[in-house]
Scaffold this active site. Structure first.
Site, mmCIF file in Angstrom:
data_model
loop_
_atom_site.group_PDB
_atom_site.id
_atom_site.type_symbol
_atom_site.label_atom_id
_atom_site.label_comp_id
_atom_site.label_asym_id
_atom_site.label_seq_id
_atom_site.Cartn_x
_atom_site.Cartn_y
_atom_site.Cartn_z
ATOM 1 C CB SER A 184 -2.235 11.921 -15.932
ATOM 2 O OG SER A 184 -3.361 12.380 -16.642
ATOM 3 C CE LYS B 247 -1.510 10.352 -11.860
ATOM 4 N NZ LYS B 247 -0.775 9.120 -11.528
ATOM 5 C CG ASP C 12 -1.839 1.171 1.300
ATOM 6 O OD1 ASP C 12 -1.552 2.205 0.653
ATOM 7 O OD2 ASP C 12 -2.863 1.073 1.992
ATOM 8 C CE1 TYR D 118 -5.104 10.653 -11.632
ATOM 9 C CE2 TYR D 118 -5.403 12.088 -13.531
ATOM 10 C CZ TYR D 118 -4.980 10.886 -12.996
ATOM 11 O OH TYR D 118 -4.440 9.920 -13.810
HETATM 12 P P1 NAP Z 1 -7.164 1.564 -11.985
HETATM 13 O O1 NAP Z 1 -7.674 0.529 -12.898
HETATM 14 O O2 NAP Z 1 -8.094 2.295 -11.083
HETATM 15 O O3 NAP Z 1 -5.979 0.920 -11.127
HETATM 16 C C1 NAP Z 1 -5.334 1.665 -10.133
HETATM 17 C C2 NAP Z 1 -4.420 0.747 -9.371
HETATM 18 O O4 NAP Z 1 -3.787 1.499 -8.324
HETATM 19 C C3 NAP Z 1 -5.188 -0.402 -8.678
HETATM 20 O O5 NAP Z 1 -4.398 -1.554 -8.689
HETATM 21 C C4 NAP Z 1 -5.348 0.123 -7.264
HETATM 22 O O6 NAP Z 1 -5.510 -0.897 -6.286
HETATM 23 C C5 NAP Z 1 -4.000 0.788 -7.109
HETATM 24 N N1 NAP Z 1 -3.935 1.659 -5.942
HETATM 25 C C6 NAP Z 1 -4.686 2.727 -5.623
HETATM 26 N N2 NAP Z 1 -4.322 3.216 -4.433
HETATM 27 C C7 NAP Z 1 -3.315 2.429 -3.978
HETATM 28 C C8 NAP Z 1 -2.523 2.393 -2.817
HETATM 29 N N3 NAP Z 1 -2.691 3.291 -1.822
HETATM 30 N N4 NAP Z 1 -1.552 1.462 -2.707
HETATM 31 C C9 NAP Z 1 -1.373 0.548 -3.685
HETATM 32 N N5 NAP Z 1 -2.111 0.488 -4.798
HETATM 33 C C10 NAP Z 1 -3.067 1.437 -4.934
HETATM 34 O O7 NAP Z 1 -6.408 2.735 -12.794
HETATM 35 P P2 NAP Z 1 -5.484 2.709 -14.098
HETATM 36 O O8 NAP Z 1 -6.221 3.425 -15.154
HETATM 37 O O9 NAP Z 1 -4.929 1.361 -14.341
HETATM 38 O O10 NAP Z 1 -4.335 3.700 -13.592
HETATM 39 C C11 NAP Z 1 -2.981 3.325 -13.420
HETATM 40 C C12 NAP Z 1 -2.151 4.598 -13.446
HETATM 41 O O11 NAP Z 1 -2.312 5.256 -14.712
HETATM 42 C C13 NAP Z 1 -2.563 5.626 -12.389
HETATM 43 O O12 NAP Z 1 -1.424 6.219 -11.824
HETATM 44 C C14 NAP Z 1 -3.355 6.646 -13.191
HETATM 45 O O13 NAP Z 1 -3.339 7.910 -12.598
HETATM 46 C C15 NAP Z 1 -2.624 6.623 -14.521
HETATM 47 N N6 NAP Z 1 -3.423 7.108 -15.643
HETATM 48 C C16 NAP Z 1 -4.542 6.454 -16.048
HETATM 49 C C17 NAP Z 1 -5.241 6.956 -17.128
HETATM 50 C C18 NAP Z 1 -6.491 6.285 -17.648
HETATM 51 O O14 NAP Z 1 -7.119 6.835 -18.565
HETATM 52 N N7 NAP Z 1 -6.876 5.113 -17.151
HETATM 53 C C19 NAP Z 1 -4.828 8.130 -17.774
HETATM 54 C C20 NAP Z 1 -3.692 8.774 -17.335
HETATM 55 C C21 NAP Z 1 -2.974 8.243 -16.275
HETATM 56 P P3 NAP Z 1 -6.984 -1.360 -5.761
HETATM 57 O O15 NAP Z 1 -7.512 -2.331 -6.782
HETATM 58 O O16 NAP Z 1 -6.684 -1.972 -4.433
HETATM 59 O O17 NAP Z 1 -7.814 -0.111 -5.662
#
Ligand code: NAP
Length: 237
Positions: free
Chosen positions: A145, A164, A63, A160
Site C-alpha cells: 500500500s 505494509k 487462512d 496497517y
Molecule cells: P477486502 O475487500 O477487504 O478483501 C480482503 C481479502 O483478504 C478478503 O478476501 C479477506 O477474506 C482476505 N483476508 C483477510 N484476512 C485473511 C486471512 N487471515 N486469511 C486469508 N484471507 C484473509 O480488501 P481489498 O481492498 O481487496 O484488499 C486487498 C489487498 O489490497 C490488501 O492486502 C490491502 O491491504 C491492499 N490494499 C487495498 C487498498 C484499497 O484501497 N482497497 C489500498 C492499498 C492496498 P474474508 O472475506 O474472509 O475477510
C-alpha cells in the site's frame, strides 16, 4: 483440467475485492487460478463463477494466519498441480479506526502484523517448493500500500501502515534470498480502490487496482525483482 504449459497462479484473499479481480484478469489471460479463501463457501462461489465463464479455477482453503491451513493448502495444491508460476499475497486486513500511534492497541497491531506480514512470509516459505518448479521462473507479488511508503508516511492508520512497510521489507528480503533461483519478488501499491476495505468513495475501480499486479504476474520482464510498483512504475519505498 489444467493443461500442459498452462501458467498457474495462486491468489490469497481472492474471494472478494482486488484479489477476486486479479483472479478474473489472470484467468482471462489463460492462467489456471487457485482462489485462496479462508471461507471455503465464499471462495467456491468465485471459482464456480470463473469456471462457468469457461476458465480454469479451483478454490483452496487458506487462512494466512494459520500455519496448519497453509500447510494443508500446500498439500491440496500439490495434488492438483505440479508447479506454481505466480503467488500473489493479496489477503490483508485494516483494523485501524482513526487512533494515532499514541493510543495504538497492541492486540490490534499484533493481529494486523500476523495477517499482513507473518502470513505472506509463511505462505511464501511453504509454497516455495512449487514456485521452484516453474519453468518460466517463479513470481511472487506482495500487495502492499502507499500507506507503507516511508517517504510519504503520515500518521494515518499506524498498525496497517507499519505492517505494509514491513511487507515491503519482506519483499526485499525474499528478492535477495531468491535472486539466484530466478524467482522474482515485487510489491505493489494498488492505489485507493473501491472494495470493502477501501470503501465506496475510493478513487479507483478494482479493475484499475488489479492492473499492475496482473502486469507483474503475466507481462513484466522476469528480471524485475526487489521493487515497489504503482501504475507499472517503480516508486520510492
Ligand atoms: P477486502 O475487500 O477487504 O478483501 C480482503 C481479502 O483478504 C478478503 O478476501 C479477506 O477474506 C482476505 N483476508 C483477510 N484476512 C485473511 C486471512 N487471515 N486469511 C486469508 N484471507 C484473509 O480488501 P481489498 O481492498 O481487496 O484488499 C486487498 C489487498 O489490497 C490488501 O492486502 C490491502 O491491504 C491492499 N490494499 C487495498 C487498498 C484499497 O484501497 N482497497 C489500498 C492499498 C492496498 P474474508 O472475506 O474472509 O475477510
Amino acid at each position: 483440467m489444467i493443461t500442459n504449459n498452462q501458467r498457474i497462479a495462486l491468489i490469497t484473499g481472492a474471494n472478494k475485492g482486488i484479489g477476486k479481480e486479479i483472479a478474473r484478469q489472470l484467468a482471462e489471460r489463460g492462467f489456471a487460478v487457485f482462489i485462496g479463501s479462508r471461507d471455503m463457501a465464499k471462495g467456491r462461489e468465485v471459482s464456480e463463477e470463473l469456471c462457468q465463464a469457461g476458465y480454469e479455477a479451483t478454490c483452496i482453503q487458506l487462512d494466512v494466519t494459520d500455519p496448519v491451513s497453509i500447510r494443508t493448502a500446500c498439500g491440496t495444491f500439490s495434488q492438483k498441480a505440479d508447479h506454481l508460476d505466480v503467488l500473489i499475497n493479496n489477503a490483508g486486513i485494516l483494523e485501524d479506526h482513526g487512533e494515532t500511534i499514541l493510543k495504538l492497541n497492541a492486540e490490534m497491531l499484533d493481529r494486523t502484523l500476523k495477517a499482513n506480514v507473518n502470513g505472506p512470509i509463511m505462505v511464501i516459505q511453504d509454497f516455495l517448493e512449487h514456485l521452484q518448479k516453474s519453468e518460466s521462473g517463479g513470481r511472487i507479488i506482495n500487495v502492499s500500500s502507499g500507506a507503507g511508503a516511508l517517504t510519504d508516511m503520515t500518521t494515518y492508520a499506524p498498525a496497517y501502515s507499519i505492517s505494509k512497510t514491513a511487507l515491503n521489507a519482506v519483499t526485499k528480503q525474499f528478492a535477495g534470498a531468491l535472486a539466484e533461483q530466478n524467482i522474482a519478488v515485487n510489491c505493489v501499491d494498488p492505489g485507493w480502490v473501491r472494495t470493502d476495505m477501501g470503501g465506496p468513495n475510493a478513487s479507483r475501480s478494482v479493475e484499475k487496482g488489479a492492473e499492475t499486479i496482473v502486469w507483474l504476474a503475466a507481462d513484466a520482464p522476469q528480471s524485475e525483482t526487489g521493487k515497489f510498483w504503482h501504475d507499472k512504475q517503480e516508486v520510492d519505498w
